[in-house]
Every structure is written in C-alpha cells, then in structure tokens.
Design a protein around this motif. Structure first.
Motif, short mmCIF file in Angstrom:
data_model
loop_
_atom_site.label_atom_id
_atom_site.label_comp_id
_atom_site.label_asym_id
_atom_site.label_seq_id
_atom_site.Cartn_x
_atom_site.Cartn_y
_atom_site.Cartn_z
N ASP A 116 -10.57 -11.13 -15.63
CA ASP A 116 -10.35 -9.94 -14.70
C ASP A 116 -11.89 -9.41 -14.64
OD1 ASP A 116 -7.87 -9.66 -13.41
OD2 ASP A 116 -7.03 -8.91 -15.33
N VAL A 117 -12.35 -9.96 -13.59
CA VAL A 117 -13.77 -9.56 -13.07
C VAL A 117 -13.79 -8.07 -12.77
CG1 VAL A 117 -15.83 -10.24 -11.84
CG2 VAL A 117 -14.11 -11.82 -12.10
N GLY A 118 -12.83 -7.53 -12.41
CA GLY A 118 -12.88 -6.01 -12.36
C GLY A 118 -11.87 -5.42 -13.17
N CYS A 119 -11.01 -4.44 -12.32
CA CYS A 119 -10.00 -3.84 -13.23
C CYS A 119 -8.78 -4.73 -14.23
CB CYS A 119 -9.17 -3.00 -12.43
SG CYS A 119 -8.08 -3.68 -11.01
N GLU A 120 -8.52 -4.38 -14.99
CA GLU A 120 -8.07 -5.41 -16.20
C GLU A 120 -6.81 -4.90 -16.82
OE1 GLU A 120 -9.03 -7.79 -20.19
OE2 GLU A 120 -10.46 -6.81 -19.23
N TRP A 121 -6.80 -3.50 -17.00
CA TRP A 121 -5.54 -2.86 -17.81
C TRP A 121 -5.08 -2.08 -16.93
CZ3 TRP A 121 -4.69 -3.58 -23.14
CH2 TRP A 121 -5.85 -4.27 -23.82
N LEU A 122 -3.58 -2.30 -17.02
CA LEU A 122 -2.68 -1.23 -16.20
C LEU A 122 -2.51 -0.18 -16.94
CD1 LEU A 122 -1.54 -4.40 -15.55
CD2 LEU A 122 0.30 -3.18 -14.30
N HIS A 123 -3.64 0.71 -16.95
CA HIS A 123 -3.65 2.19 -17.49
C HIS A 123 -2.49 3.15 -17.31
CE1 HIS A 123 -7.74 1.34 -19.08
NE2 HIS A 123 -7.99 1.18 -17.83
N SER A 124 -2.01 3.92 -18.19
CA SER A 124 -0.77 4.77 -18.03
C SER A 124 0.39 4.07 -17.68
CB SER A 124 -1.27 5.81 -17.22
OG SER A 124 -2.41 6.62 -17.42
N ALA A 125 0.52 2.78 -18.20
CA ALA A 125 1.46 1.86 -17.72
C ALA A 125 3.02 2.42 -17.56
CB ALA A 125 1.70 0.52 -18.60
N ASP A 126 3.33 3.54 -18.20
CA ASP A 126 4.63 4.13 -17.98
C ASP A 126 4.69 4.87 -16.96
OD1 ASP A 126 2.80 5.74 -19.42
OD2 ASP A 126 3.92 6.66 -20.35
N ARG A 127 3.46 5.21 -16.41
CA ARG A 127 3.47 5.73 -14.95
C ARG A 127 2.83 4.86 -13.79
NH1 ARG A 127 1.70 11.88 -15.44
NH2 ARG A 127 2.75 12.00 -13.70
N ASN A 128 2.45 3.96 -14.26
CA ASN A 128 1.53 3.09 -13.36
C ASN A 128 2.33 2.34 -12.13
OD1 ASN A 128 0.00 0.78 -12.21
ND2 ASN A 128 -1.56 1.11 -13.69
N SER A 129 2.30 2.49 -10.97
CA SER A 129 2.93 1.90 -9.91
C SER A 129 2.97 0.33 -9.74
CB SER A 129 2.65 2.84 -8.27
OG SER A 129 2.98 4.04 -8.51
N PHE A 130 1.94 -0.26 -10.24
CA PHE A 130 1.49 -1.49 -10.40
C PHE A 130 2.71 -2.30 -11.18
CE2 PHE A 130 -2.35 -1.14 -7.84
CZ PHE A 130 -2.08 -2.03 -7.01
N VAL A 131 3.21 -1.51 -12.27
CA VAL A 131 4.04 -2.01 -13.01
C VAL A 131 5.45 -2.64 -12.50
CG1 VAL A 131 5.46 -1.59 -15.11
CG2 VAL A 131 3.24 -0.98 -15.17
N PRO A 132 5.96 -1.59 -11.86
CA PRO A 132 7.28 -2.27 -11.06
C PRO A 132 7.02 -3.33 -9.78
CG PRO A 132 7.01 0.31 -10.30
CD PRO A 132 5.97 -0.12 -11.37
N ILE A 133 5.75 -3.09 -9.22
CA ILE A 133 5.30 -4.16 -8.36
C ILE A 133 5.12 -5.53 -9.17
CG2 ILE A 133 3.62 -5.08 -7.00
CD1 ILE A 133 2.93 -1.84 -6.18
N ALA A 134 4.68 -5.50 -10.26
CA ALA A 134 4.24 -6.88 -10.98
C ALA A 134 5.76 -7.43 -11.37
CB ALA A 134 3.60 -6.38 -12.38
N ARG A 135 6.42 -6.66 -11.82
CA ARG A 135 7.95 -6.90 -12.14
C ARG A 135 8.70 -7.60 -10.91
NH1 ARG A 135 8.78 -1.87 -16.24
NH2 ARG A 135 8.18 -3.00 -18.30
N SER A 136 8.49 -7.15 -9.92
CA SER A 136 9.24 -7.47 -8.56
C SER A 136 8.64 -9.01 -8.00
CB SER A 136 9.02 -6.67 -7.55
OG SER A 136 7.74 -6.40 -6.84
N LEU A 137 7.27 -9.05 -8.62
CA LEU A 137 6.57 -10.40 -8.15
C LEU A 137 6.76 -11.45 -9.09
CD1 LEU A 137 3.28 -8.77 -6.34
CD2 LEU A 137 5.60 -9.71 -5.26
N GLY A 138 7.41 -11.08 -10.12
CA GLY A 138 7.39 -12.15 -11.31
C GLY A 138 6.32 -12.19 -12.42
#
Length: 422
Positions: free
Chosen positions: A57-79
């Motif tokens: 990950d050349v740029g952002c790497e960590w899903l910070h505040s993952a328990d409130r991070n909107s990309f977490v459900p997006i990631a799950r929906s995209l497999g």
C-alpha cells in the motif's frame, strides 16, 4: 469525455472523497462526472502487487478506527479479506536497545504527554504540541518521531486542538489485498474522465465552467476534493478567486509520510508482524514493520523532515538498510533488497501525504469545508474535523458534500455517513 460536455455535478478528484460523492449522487438520477488528472482512480490510495503475495500500500494502509470505519462494510460487501490483528507500532521485536522495561517507560511518558495535550486543548489559546513535551525527558525524541508518522510533521508544526480532536478508537485493521485496491474496486463503476487535469473553474455565470486539459465542462454544481497544498498554491484558478479557501488550505498543509518495501530472503529469521524503531533517541528515524501479514518483506516508514529528505526511493532504501544493519547485524544487508517506494512529496497531484493543522489553525477545517454560493462544495480528508488524514475521513466528507449538493438541487435526502457525520 467530449471536448465540451454538460453535467449536473462535476467532481474534481477521484480519491476516496470524490468516489464517495459520485457513488452517492449517482443513485438520484443526476449526471455526475469525476475529473481526474491521474491515469487511475484512488488518489492517495494505491496498491502495488509483487510476487510472494506481497501487496504494497503505497498510500493509506490501515483501516483506522475499524469499528467505525465506513470502508469496513464496503470491504465485506466486495469480498475483501480484513485482517484484525493489532499493530505493534509502539514496541520493538527482539531485545535490542529497547528492553521491555524501557518500552514501558516510553509508554508511560507518551501517555503523560497525551494527558498534557488534552488539558492544553482547553486553554484559551491554541499552541504547538511540542510546547507540552516535558523538558529533558529522555523519550521526547521518540515521541516526536511518532508525530512524524501520525501527522507527517514534527510536534512543533502541529496544533494541540487539532491533534486532540482526532477521533481514534485504537482499532486498526488491514485489507489483505490492499486498502488502495479496495478503494479502486469501490470506485470502479464511477463515471471518471482520467488524464483530465482541471485548469480553471469559472463560477461567475449561471453555469459553472470547468476548463480542463481535455476540454470544457459545464455543471450546475461542483465538488472540489483536491489536497490542500494544491489549493494553497492555486494550481486550479477560480474565477472569481477564493482567497478564504486559499488561506484555509495554507493553514492545513500536507505532511510528509513515505514508505519503502524491502524483500527479505530467509524471512524466517524475523518474527511475524514484528516491529522495530531504527533508533529510540532521535526524531529522524524509521519505523519498520517486519513480515507484515506474514509476508517475506519489511515495510520501512519515514515521516516529517526525514521523509521529505529521503523521498527518493534509493535514498529511503539505503537509509533503511543502514538502520536495520545496525540493529540486526551485517548479515541482514545481503538478505534484503528494495522492491518499491512511495514518493508523495514529489507527486505533482498531491505534493504531500495527509493534512495537519498548524498551531492556531484547527478551525480552518470547517472553513475549508463550507460551500460557496450553494453550488461550490468542498470535500477531502482535510475538511473532516474528527477523521482527517484518513481514507474513511475523506469518504465521510464526500457523503457530506453529496448531501449538500442534493439539498441545493432540491433532491433533499440526507445521506448517512456511518460515523455520526464529519
């Protein structure tokens, strides 16, 4: 994109904020076009893949505040597979110059520093975070080094109120295939004109006229998401000018955070998901993730003035090898080789990594976010007062800007951000 086109909403920048806004607006029957100067989407999110399963990950790497991070459900929906192991950022693998007793002393000193910052945030005047280091404390240099990783800048350049206002739940996950890959897939259905640099925006007439390197776009509303250094340097000309936006962006500069990925032969010599600081007695030092996600590599991270000085990939690799050799012995030198490095400070479409507020400037985040004439809207991580410097913060501001556009065009619904709003 035709040489001359008309859309309901033009969005400048295909990073997380622009993608979020476009995705939200497209469900309301509006014609939306993202204008992106690069030949790819994602902005400061980018994943490169190498052999042996290494995703960099050349740029952002960590899903910070993952328990409130909107990309977490997006990631799950995209497999996308999410890895929930806790990072070891504050620790050191092996017992090399930083024994457990000293690690505990450092953590205590860091905690006390954070408590002083929290108290200082309530004072009438904002101050520099460096003002609250304990004079003579042996851990001050390492505390300042942590700031260069977190803020992209040394504590002398960081606002107390800004850094204490950041929301962090201390839950940090990673996407196994890469955060940049996740954001690219999320935005893959968006209507994007790549290799299209925005040159000027004329908002003096009934329609907004956007001059680009590929022709002119007419729009009823526009969302602007470019990084603050580009706004401050007026790389896009607004007519009439927007001096308040330029001044706000100047108070929210991008810090410097750069990475180099090193391949490791005989990786079993290193612990899985280990960590090393290059040194604990100076600010200008690297932070090293050993075999992240069990892969045969070391990811070296540099921040602040050191990152700016080492932005050339060869210089970063050489610096990392020298620090690792001093820690692990001369044998390591022949067993690591560079794969790739970031270069955000030299990237003409970002000119840095992520924003921090200069002392006295934290209120400029809301000033930068405020709409102009109910048809120019602003998004991007720097416009988020609580989640700045993160991809999920940028995403949330994109939804906020999309909601503002819908209200301005009488399409009305308020989009839920998932984090309680920026």
């Amino acid at each position: 994109m035709r040489r001359s086109s008309s859309v309901d909403v033009a969005i400048v920048g295909a990073g997380a904020a622009g993608i979020a806004a476009a995705t939200a607006l497209s469900t309301y029957g509006l014609s939306v076009l993202i204008l992106e100067a690069r030949d790819r989407i994602g902005g400061r999110a980018l994943t490169w893949r190498f052999a042996d399963g290494i995703a960099f990950d050349v740029g952002c790497e960590w899903l910070h505040s993952a328990d409130r991070n909107s990309f977490v459900p997006i990631a799950r929906s995209l497999g996308f597979e999410l890895v929930q192991g806790e990072p070891q950022w504050g620790e050191r693998s092996f017992d090399i110059n930083f024994p457990v007793r000293e690690q505990r002393e450092f953590q205590a000193a860091f905690s006390a520093f954070e408590n002083r910052l929290e108290a200082a945030a309530h004072l009438p005047q904002d101050t520099a975070a460096a003002d609250w280091l304990q004079p003579g404390n042996r851990w001050n240099a390492l505390i300042d080094a942590i700031s260069t990783y977190v803020n992209g800048a040394e504590l002398s350049k960081v606002s107390v109120r800004d850094t204490t206002g950041y929301c962090d739940t201390d839950t940090n996950w990673r996407a196994s295939a890469g955060y940049g890959a996740l954001i690219a897939m999320f935005g893959s259905s968006c209507n994007v004109a790549l290799n299209t640099q925005v040159l000027s925006i004329d908002h003096s007439g009934r329609e907004i006229m956007v001059e680009t390197s590929q022709g002119t776009i007419r729009a009823s509303a526009l969302i602007f998401t470019l990084p603050t250094d580009l706004i401050a340097q007026e790389t896009v000309r607004f007519s009439p000018p927007l001096p308040d936006k330029v001044n706000a962006a100047a108070g929210l500069p991008l810090g410097y955070a750069e990475k180099v990925m090193l391949f490791v032969e005989q990786p079993e010599m290193l612990p899985l998901d280990g960590h090393l600081f290059g040194a604990t007695d100076r600010t200008q030092t690297g932070s090293y993730d050993l075999r992240p996600l069990g892969r045969p590599c070391i990811e070296a991270f540099f921040g602040g003035a050191l990152a700016r000085a080492l932005v050339d990939g060869n210089a970063m690799a050489a610096y990392a090898v020298e620090e690792l050799t001093k820690l692990l012995g001369s044998d390591i030198r022949g067993k690591i080789r560079p794969l790739a490095a970031s270069g955000w400070a030299n990237d003409r479409f970002s000119r840095g990594s992520y924003s921090h507020a200069l002392p006295g400037c934290t209120a400029l985040r809301s000033a930068l976010a405020s709409p102009i004439d109910n048809r120019l809207f602003f998004a991007g991580e720097a416009t988020s007062p609580r989640f700045f410097s993160t991809a999920h913060g940028a995403y949330e501001t994109g939804l906020r800007a999309a909601s503002e556009v819908l209200h301005s065009l009488d399409r009305s619904p308020t989009l839920k951000t998932g984090l309680g709003g920026p």
